[in-house]
Design an enzyme around this catalytic site. Structure first.
Site, PDB file in Angstrom:
ATOM      1  CG  HIS A 188      -1.620   1.424   1.146  1.00  0.00           C
ATOM      2  ND1 HIS A 188      -2.623   1.201  -0.119  1.00  0.00           N
ATOM      3  CD2 HIS A 188      -2.124   1.949   1.730  1.00  0.00           C
ATOM      4  CE1 HIS A 188      -3.452   1.914   0.692  1.00  0.00           C
ATOM      5  NE2 HIS A 188      -3.276   2.711   2.366  1.00  0.00           N
ATOM      6  CG  ASP A 314     -10.257   0.221  -1.981  1.00  0.00           C
ATOM      7  OD1 ASP A 314      -9.598  -1.267  -0.634  1.00  0.00           O
ATOM      8  OD2 ASP A 314      -9.357   0.767  -1.245  1.00  0.00           O
TER       9      ASP A 314
END
Length: 435
Positions: A188, A314
């Site tokens: 991330h 997501d």
């Protein structure tokens, strides 16, 4: 189970195979859960004796979507989502394969927990579920997990989910370790120190709303470092989510230099921008944050060009207790599985991305990255199929979504494109009901 199904013929369809860019009228013949033939010669009545026929009504017939980034509460946060409800939302959105993130309680950092998720999914989920395992123990960013054992247990990738591995030495060791197993490392790309108290994109809009901003450099600094570590180690590296023009250029340079580097983008950053936050809509508090329109257009162009490899939902369910708060106090995250394809079709309708290119980023490429046999319509491949009416207009009603949580960024939005039916190995797992 599919072995006991009769042969099936899907005819009168617009066949869209993103793996070959096939886009033509025809049909698909399925036997024992596998595709055996595809083409314009397959019409009504052309199957063998005993064939079960599906008239697709001229609608799109495509491979099911493969979502590389979905957060599921099970185990530990079943009040937000379970593997069962997530899989039902996925099927309704045309997603036939879901990669679930390791941010559970306990986290997916041991082979036994990988095994639990796989067994639980087998018993309760109606689509394929593959766990991504934690890159570091307890997602703490310090001690590496046993990548080889986790991969052997069934983990398809390694990531700390929404937490960036900030220690460069730890990430270097992880990449070196993963390289020997040809394992995919996903990070991330967001520096928590640069994020600080930020809750939305840094700029004039944040100042107008009186909110702390998150600079693009929170993303690009981590991405640039990761790319250099990928060059150093030779590992397969995937930037989970990019959201701005500067990140696109970093990935482009990495690819041009021959690195095994790929990246993804959230459907939210492709189809929404910071203006959509409006008067503090907490369903749009996300990580990475929604950027300005110039950045949104840059990532769309990168998707069309192929610099961005995959689109993800997501999917991150949050309950009312974490979202019904002031914007600066609300949790990050939004639902995404059920509206993933419909939202993506906005780009096709606008002429910014072709339908085969959109589906390639939603199915073919993610399947390739994690090594599963989906994302294409060709003989010998699994019959994970979706029938889509790409012209079907509707208004999103969060109360009708299949997820346990209701934090959809597209609540009350007008979308076009509805999945009519979803099949796993030729078996119907979802059919749209107008009521």
């Amino acid at each position: 189970m599919s072995a006991f199904l009769p042969p099936q013929l899907f005819h009168n369809a617009r066949i869209v195979d993103p793996a070959t860019e096939r886009d033509e009228r025809g049909g698909v013949l399925v036997r024992a859960g596998l595709i055996v033939d595809v083409g314009p010669h397959l019409m009504a009545g052309s199957g063998p004796d005993g064939t079960q026929e599906h008239d697709c009504g001229g609608h799109v017939l495509a491979p099911g979507l493969v979502d590389l980034r979905a957060f599921v509460g099970e185990p530990g946060a079943e009040h937000r989502e379970t593997l069962k409800t997530a899989s039902e939302a996925a099927a309704a959105g045309g997603v036939t394969t879901v990669v679930c993130m390791p941010e559970t309680n306990p986290p997916i950092d041991e082979p036994a927990i990988v095994d639990f998720v796989l067994r639980r999914a087998r018993d309760t989920a109606i689509v394929h579920v593959h766990p991504a395992a934690a890159l570091t123990k307890e997602l703490a960013g310090r001690e590496l997990t046993e990548i080889g054992l986790l991969q052997e247990a069934g983990a398809v990738a390694f990531t700390d989910g929404t937490r960036a591995v900030t220690n460069a030495q730890v990430l270097r060791r992880a990449m070196t370790y993963a390289r020997d197993f040809d394992a995919l490392i996903i990070n991330h790309v967001e520096d928590p120190d640069l994020v600080g108290d930020g809750v939305m994109n840094e700029g004039a809009r944040a100042s107008l709303l009186g909110l702390h901003g998150i600079p693009r450099e929170a993303e690009t600094v981590v991405l640039e470092r990761d790319i250099r570590l990928a060059r150093l180690t030779g590992a397969r590296y995937h930037a989970a989510l990019v959201s701005c023009a500067d990140s696109v250029e970093i990935v482009r340079r990495a690819k041009d230099s021959g690195l095994k580097a790929t990246c993804g983008v959230s459907i939210n950053n492709l189809t929404l921008n910071e203006i959509d936050i409006g008067d503090y809509r907490t369903f749009l508090r996300l990580s990475p944050p929604l950027r300005d329109e110039d950045d949104r257009q840059a990532v769309i162009a990168a998707l069309a060009e192929g610099v961005i490899d995959v689109i993800v939902s997501d999917h991150n369910p949050q309950d009312v207790e974490t979202k019904r708060l002031p914007f600066s106090e609300a949790a990050n995250g939004a639902l995404g599985l059920e509206t993933l394809l419909s939202a993506g079709l906005r780009l096709v309708e606008a002429g910014q991305v072709t339908l085969p290119r959109l589906l390639h980023a939603l199915s073919t490429r993610p399947a390739q990255l994690i090594g599963v046999p989906g994302g294409q319509l060709s003989a010998g491949k699994p019959a994970d199929l979706i029938i889509v009416d790409i012209d079907f207009p509707y208004v999103v009603d969060k109360l009708k979504l299949h997820s346990k949580s209701k934090n959809s960024p597209f609540d009350e939005a007008r979308l076009t494109g509805r999945v009519l039916k979803t099949f796993i190995a030729g078996r119907l797992v979802y059919a749209y009901d107008e009521q």
